[in-house]
Design a protein around this motif. Structure first.
Motif, short mmCIF file in Angstrom:
data_model
loop_
_atom_site.label_atom_id
_atom_site.label_comp_id
_atom_site.label_asym_id
_atom_site.label_seq_id
_atom_site.Cartn_x
_atom_site.Cartn_y
_atom_site.Cartn_z
N ALA A 170 74.39 5.98 49.43
CA ALA A 170 73.39 5.85 50.26
C ALA A 170 73.23 7.20 51.01
CB ALA A 170 73.52 5.25 51.99
N CYS A 171 71.60 7.43 51.21
CA CYS A 171 70.95 9.10 51.52
C CYS A 171 69.63 8.85 52.21
CB CYS A 171 70.33 9.57 50.13
SG CYS A 171 69.86 11.18 50.11
N TYR A 172 69.84 10.04 53.19
CA TYR A 172 68.55 9.04 54.47
C TYR A 172 68.08 10.29 55.07
CZ TYR A 172 71.98 4.88 55.01
OH TYR A 172 72.45 4.12 55.01
N LEU A 173 67.08 10.86 55.07
CA LEU A 173 65.75 11.76 55.58
C LEU A 173 66.55 11.52 57.39
CD1 LEU A 173 64.54 14.25 55.52
CD2 LEU A 173 62.64 13.11 55.43
N MET A 174 66.83 12.07 58.36
CA MET A 174 66.95 12.30 59.26
C MET A 174 66.16 12.89 60.56
SD MET A 174 70.28 10.92 58.96
CE MET A 174 70.48 10.23 60.42
N SER A 175 66.26 12.18 61.64
CA SER A 175 64.79 13.05 62.30
C SER A 175 64.95 14.22 62.71
CB SER A 175 64.11 12.17 62.90
OG SER A 175 65.38 11.67 64.59
N SER A 176 66.38 14.52 63.18
CA SER A 176 66.75 15.68 63.90
C SER A 176 67.97 15.72 64.27
CB SER A 176 66.33 15.48 65.78
OG SER A 176 67.16 14.59 65.71
N GLY A 177 67.87 16.96 64.54
CA GLY A 177 69.54 17.91 64.78
C GLY A 177 69.43 19.07 64.10
N GLY A 178 70.74 19.21 63.31
CA GLY A 178 70.86 20.87 62.59
C GLY A 178 70.90 20.28 60.94
N PHE A 179 71.03 19.22 60.49
CA PHE A 179 70.77 18.80 59.43
C PHE A 179 69.69 17.58 58.61
CE2 PHE A 179 75.30 19.50 60.33
CZ PHE A 179 75.49 20.73 59.54
N VAL A 182 87.89 6.29 49.61
CA VAL A 182 87.65 7.28 50.64
C VAL A 182 86.20 7.52 50.38
CG1 VAL A 182 87.57 9.78 51.31
CG2 VAL A 182 89.22 9.11 50.34
N THR A 183 85.65 7.55 52.20
CA THR A 183 84.13 7.27 52.11
C THR A 183 83.89 8.28 53.10
OG1 THR A 183 83.87 4.68 51.74
CG2 THR A 183 82.14 6.04 53.26
N ALA A 184 82.69 9.17 52.84
CA ALA A 184 82.12 10.36 53.82
C ALA A 184 81.00 10.19 54.07
CB ALA A 184 82.90 11.70 53.03
N LEU A 185 80.96 11.00 55.03
CA LEU A 185 79.27 10.71 56.02
C LEU A 185 79.44 12.25 55.95
CD1 LEU A 185 77.69 9.38 58.98
CD2 LEU A 185 77.95 11.46 58.65
N ILE A 186 78.40 13.14 55.19
CA ILE A 186 77.90 14.13 54.73
C ILE A 186 76.45 14.74 55.05
CG2 ILE A 186 77.96 16.27 53.32
CD1 ILE A 186 79.80 13.55 51.32
N GLN A 187 76.60 15.54 55.97
CA GLN A 187 75.30 16.17 56.42
C GLN A 187 74.78 17.46 55.64
OE1 GLN A 187 76.77 16.52 60.68
NE2 GLN A 187 75.33 15.18 61.44
N VAL A 188 73.48 17.14 55.38
CA VAL A 188 72.81 18.90 54.02
C VAL A 188 72.09 19.10 54.74
CG1 VAL A 188 72.62 19.17 51.62
CG2 VAL A 188 74.00 16.81 52.34
N LYS A 189 72.07 20.49 54.90
CA LYS A 189 70.95 20.73 55.34
C LYS A 189 70.61 21.41 54.67
CE LYS A 189 68.20 23.66 58.46
NZ LYS A 189 67.28 22.45 59.39
N GLY A 244 58.43 18.33 50.20
CA GLY A 244 58.99 18.23 51.05
C GLY A 244 60.67 17.46 51.12
N PHE A 245 61.18 17.02 51.55
CA PHE A 245 62.20 16.90 50.74
C PHE A 245 62.98 16.18 50.11
CE2 PHE A 245 61.99 17.51 55.58
CZ PHE A 245 63.01 18.79 56.19
N ASP A 246 61.51 14.13 49.26
CA ASP A 246 61.86 14.35 48.76
C ASP A 246 62.58 14.26 47.51
OD1 ASP A 246 60.70 12.62 50.14
OD2 ASP A 246 58.86 12.09 49.16
N LYS A 247 62.73 15.79 46.15
CA LYS A 247 62.66 16.18 45.66
C LYS A 247 63.89 15.88 45.37
CE LYS A 247 61.19 16.85 40.43
NZ LYS A 247 60.64 15.71 40.35
N VAL A 248 64.28 17.21 46.56
CA VAL A 248 65.78 17.51 46.65
C VAL A 248 66.73 15.68 47.10
CG1 VAL A 248 67.16 18.77 48.49
CG2 VAL A 248 65.14 19.67 47.31
#
Length: 160
Positions: free
Chosen positions: A91-100, A60-67, A75-79
């Motif tokens: 995989a883990c990506y920092l996103m540019s916009s949106g709610g997450f 099972v593959t899931a895409l999880i948006q994290v706020k 910044g976000f790097d340590k978390v």
């Protein structure tokens, strides 16, 4: 010599000789370039893309948006580092916009296993404000590869 990277990105099993012919360079130039790319972490690794649906193995593959709340001075790097170190995270990506803020790709054996990861490991992390989980139902294309079954077209029988 970016053409060497493009060739390797399509198929990392090509030999140095094959790559040299494809890009019009000598074998030694190709070897030196690849060694240099590896040392500079431009080539970060070699992987095999597997279509697990064709193996009969359940995954099972899931895409999880994290706020998350960014940390002062980091910044976000340590978390993100704490999150991407979990073995379930592919995989883990920092996103540019949106709610997450982060998009995390997670794999597990069952939906329940992924859900338990989210509830017991991910959402309880300090600085995580919320998550939204989306399960992948079917992969059509991944890393530039189309996951279409190669069906053999049968010829129509002709009776004389």
């Amino acid at each position: 010599m970016e053409e060497i990277l493009e060739v390797l990105e399509q198929n990392s099993r090509y030999t140095d000789n094959e790559i040299a012919v494809m890009v019009g360079k000598s074998v030694e130039e190709v070897r030196d370039a690849i060694r240099d790319y590896e040392e500079k972490n431009i080539i970060a690794g070699y992987t095999t893309l597997i279509n697990w649906e064709n193996t009969g193995t359940e995954t099972v593959t899931a895409l999880i948006q994290v706020k998350i709340t960014p940390q002062r001075g980091q910044g976000f790097d340590k978390v993100a580092e704490r999150i991407y170190k979990f073995r379930e995270v592919k995989a883990c990506y920092l996103m540019s916009s949106g709610g997450f803020d982060l998009t995390v790709i997670v794999e597990g054996k069952t939906m329940k296993e992924v859900a338990m990861f989210v509830s017991e490991k991910l959402s309880v992390q300090e600085y995580v404000q919320g998550t939204a989980t989306h399960f992948v139902l079917k992969k059509y294309k991944d890393h530039g590869r189309i996951f279409k079954d190669k069906t053999v077209k049968e010829r129509e029988a002709i009776f004389v």
